[in-house]
Design a protein around this motif. Structure first.
Motif, PDB file in Angstrom:
ATOM      1  N   PHE A 161       5.511  64.447 -30.013  1.00  0.00           N
ATOM      2  CA  PHE A 161       4.417  64.672 -29.067  1.00  0.00           C
ATOM      3  C   PHE A 161       4.279  63.502 -28.086  1.00  0.00           C
ATOM      4  N   ALA A 162       4.558  62.288 -28.576  1.00  0.00           N
ATOM      5  CA  ALA A 162       4.461  61.128 -27.692  1.00  0.00           C
ATOM      6  C   ALA A 162       5.600  61.115 -26.671  1.00  0.00           C
ATOM      7  N   LYS A 163       6.791  61.553 -27.097  1.00  0.00           N
ATOM      8  CA  LYS A 163       7.957  61.522 -26.218  1.00  0.00           C
ATOM      9  C   LYS A 163       7.989  62.685 -25.253  1.00  0.00           C
ATOM     10  N   PHE A 164       7.476  63.855 -25.704  1.00  0.00           N
ATOM     11  CA  PHE A 164       7.497  65.054 -24.864  1.00  0.00           C
ATOM     12  C   PHE A 164       6.065  65.574 -24.703  1.00  0.00           C
ATOM     13  N   PRO A 165       5.320  65.036 -23.747  1.00  0.00           N
ATOM     14  CA  PRO A 165       3.898  65.403 -23.583  1.00  0.00           C
ATOM     15  C   PRO A 165       3.675  66.890 -23.329  1.00  0.00           C
ATOM     16  N   ARG A 166       4.679  67.571 -22.769  1.00  0.00           N
ATOM     17  CA  ARG A 166       4.508  68.999 -22.491  1.00  0.00           C
ATOM     18  C   ARG A 166       4.718  69.868 -23.733  1.00  0.00           C
ATOM     19  N   LEU A 167       5.243  69.263 -24.784  1.00  0.00           N
ATOM     20  CA  LEU A 167       5.429  70.000 -26.032  1.00  0.00           C
ATOM     21  C   LEU A 167       4.071  70.297 -26.649  1.00  0.00           C
ATOM     22  N   ASN A 168       3.898  71.498 -27.193  1.00  0.00           N
ATOM     23  CA  ASN A 168       2.629  71.830 -27.834  1.00  0.00           C
ATOM     24  C   ASN A 168       2.864  72.423 -29.220  1.00  0.00           C
ATOM     25  N   GLU A 169       1.779  72.530 -29.963  1.00  0.00           N
ATOM     26  CA  GLU A 169       1.872  72.988 -31.353  1.00  0.00           C
ATOM     27  C   GLU A 169       2.363  74.425 -31.462  1.00  0.00           C
ATOM     28  N   ARG A 170       2.021  75.253 -30.493  1.00  0.00           N
ATOM     29  CA  ARG A 170       2.480  76.653 -30.559  1.00  0.00           C
ATOM     30  C   ARG A 170       4.001  76.723 -30.449  1.00  0.00           C
TER      31      ARG A 170
END
Length: 441
Positions: free
Chosen positions: A85-94
């Motif tokens: 999550f820190a490296k890829f801010p656009r990544l989300n839990e869904r």
């Protein structure tokens, strides 16, 4: 569910809101994936017995692998998610959950693919070892993220009620998974595992209403509580990993016990689900009846039922097939399920009421759960190994297994009671960190 530690959290993100995900969507997702995960985890020993004629010893080794990989998943899943999550801010839990479903589905295809290319028989049995080694740690990602959707944006009585319903849902789904296996386990055991792949893939459709990210966690102020709550929390949270030690020792033994009792394989999972049904009913009753709050009997009765139920289930096949042996076995499973449900509910309730991070460090608690998962099958494996090399007679295997499990459990229980006594005498204040759930089983 197995623990009460903090779920993996992401760095603060501006897209997070205080609006919780619809409860129906989280519960639907939980139910269908609990039906799925219940088969490769708690139900795998029945499938390996049917498909590859695994002995109790082989199932115990499989249980050890599950326990060790669970420890690895529990320790690595949270930090790995935080780094992602820190490296890829656009990544989300869904997206994480959707990707996880594809991975879990691919793993569940392996046994039937191995049978297809190996020509059948035990030649493809290597695949179930791979499934267990890969599937178990991935659930260490699945459930903490799911539970962040459950708890995000909820607090107080709303959160308590939602978690109580959540417990009934996932635990009843495990019953459903056992019942779904029953008509297929004799002739189509590997197809059952393949069916789990389709369950995971179909569940992706339930992710949309849950939202791309869980809502923010709402910090809750904990009102002053009786000192006995802190003492009870200490006891229950140490009883919890002990209960999973018993559970992990019993599960690989169930197919062998039912076979000794003369039960046909198509009925084995139905009878084995007795303890799961008892746990569901215990969750339901204790969620609605509050007379046990702040009292010691729940802890004491839960611990006694756990030990007596485990011992009765292990020893009852020695009474012969059918009749008294089967009756004692079923009754013992009922007691075991009530004990498991009571201890889990108590650990969760007091963690939420006390909200104490001081009581027991998250990493240590998680490690204790993993040790319980691994040590339980090791006790059974040790007893069967001792009989195989002639150190004990085969008739003594079950008694030795009970002795080993009890020997490992007793120091933890004594420590819990002494710790609780010291807490009550000192009148320790509690901390303020909110607890959450983590893990399933």
């Amino acid at each position: 569910m197995t623990t009460l530690d903090a779920t993996p959290t992401r760095p603060k993100h501006p897209a997070l809101s205080a609006k919780p995900s619809p409860l129906w969507s989280v519960l639907s997702w939980t139910f269908i994936n609990s039906v799925g995960t219940g088969i490769p985890t708690t139900g795998m020993v029945f499938l390996t017995t049917s498909a590859y004629s695994f002995s109790a010893t082989e199932n115990y080794v499989l249980g050890v692998i599950q326990g060790l990989t669970y420890i690895a998943g529990a320790l690595l899943a949270g930090p790995a998610l935080r780094r992602l999550f820190a490296k890829f801010p656009r990544l989300n839990e869904r997206l994480v959950l959707a990707s996880l479903m594809v991975l879990l589905a691919a793993i569940c295809v392996l046994p039937i693919a191995a049978r297809t290319f190996s020509g059948g028989g035990r030649a493809g049995s290597w695949s179930v070892w791979v499934v267990m080694a890969c599937y178990s740690p991935l659930t260490g990602v699945l459930w903490p993220v799911t539970e962040s959707y459950l708890s995000g944006g909820r607090r107080g009585e709303n959160l308590r009620s939602s978690i109580g319903t959540f417990n009934v849902v996932w635990s009843s789904a495990l019953v459903a998974s056992y019942w779904c296996m029953a008509p297929l386990i004799k002739n189509h055991p590997l197809e059952v595992i393949l069916g789990v792949a389709f369950v995971h893939l179909l569940s992706v459709a339930l992710l949309r209403p849950m939202g791309p990210r869980p809502a923010r966690h709402i910090a809750e102020h904990h009102e002053p509580h009786p000192i006995i709550y802190t003492a009870l929390l200490r006891v229950f949270r140490l009883q919890l990993p002990v209960s999973y030690l018993f559970y992990a020792a019993l599960t690989p033994y169930l197919p062998s016990a039912l076979r000794q009792l003369g039960i046909e394989i198509t009925w084995q999972t139905l009878i084995a689900s007795t303890w799961l049904v008892a746990r569901v009913l215990t969750f339901f009753v204790l969620q609605r009846w509050q007379g046990w709050h702040g009292r010691w009997p729940a802890s004491i009765v839960g611990g006694i039922l756990l030990l007596v139920g485990f011992s009765g289930a292990v020893l009852s096949p020695g009474l012969g097939s059918g009749g008294v042996g089967l009756g004692l076995f079923v009754l013992s499973l009922v007691g075991f399920g009530i004990g498991m449900g009571t201890i889990y509910t108590g650990a969760l309730y007091y963690a939420m009421e006390v909200g104490s991070a001081e009581v027991d460090a998250g990493g240590v608690h998680e490690a204790l759960i993993g040790v319980g998962y691994a040590a339980g099958p090791l006790c059974g494996l040790g007893a069967y190994w001792a009989a195989a090399v002639g150190l004990i007679s085969e008739d003594a295997r079950e008694i030795v297994m009970i002795a080993l499990v009890s020997a490992l459990s007793l120091p933890v229980v004594v420590f819990a009671l002494l710790s609780a006594t010291r807490t009550a005498r000192r009148g320790d204040p509690s901390g303020t960190s909110p607890p959450s759930l983590n893990g399933k089983g």
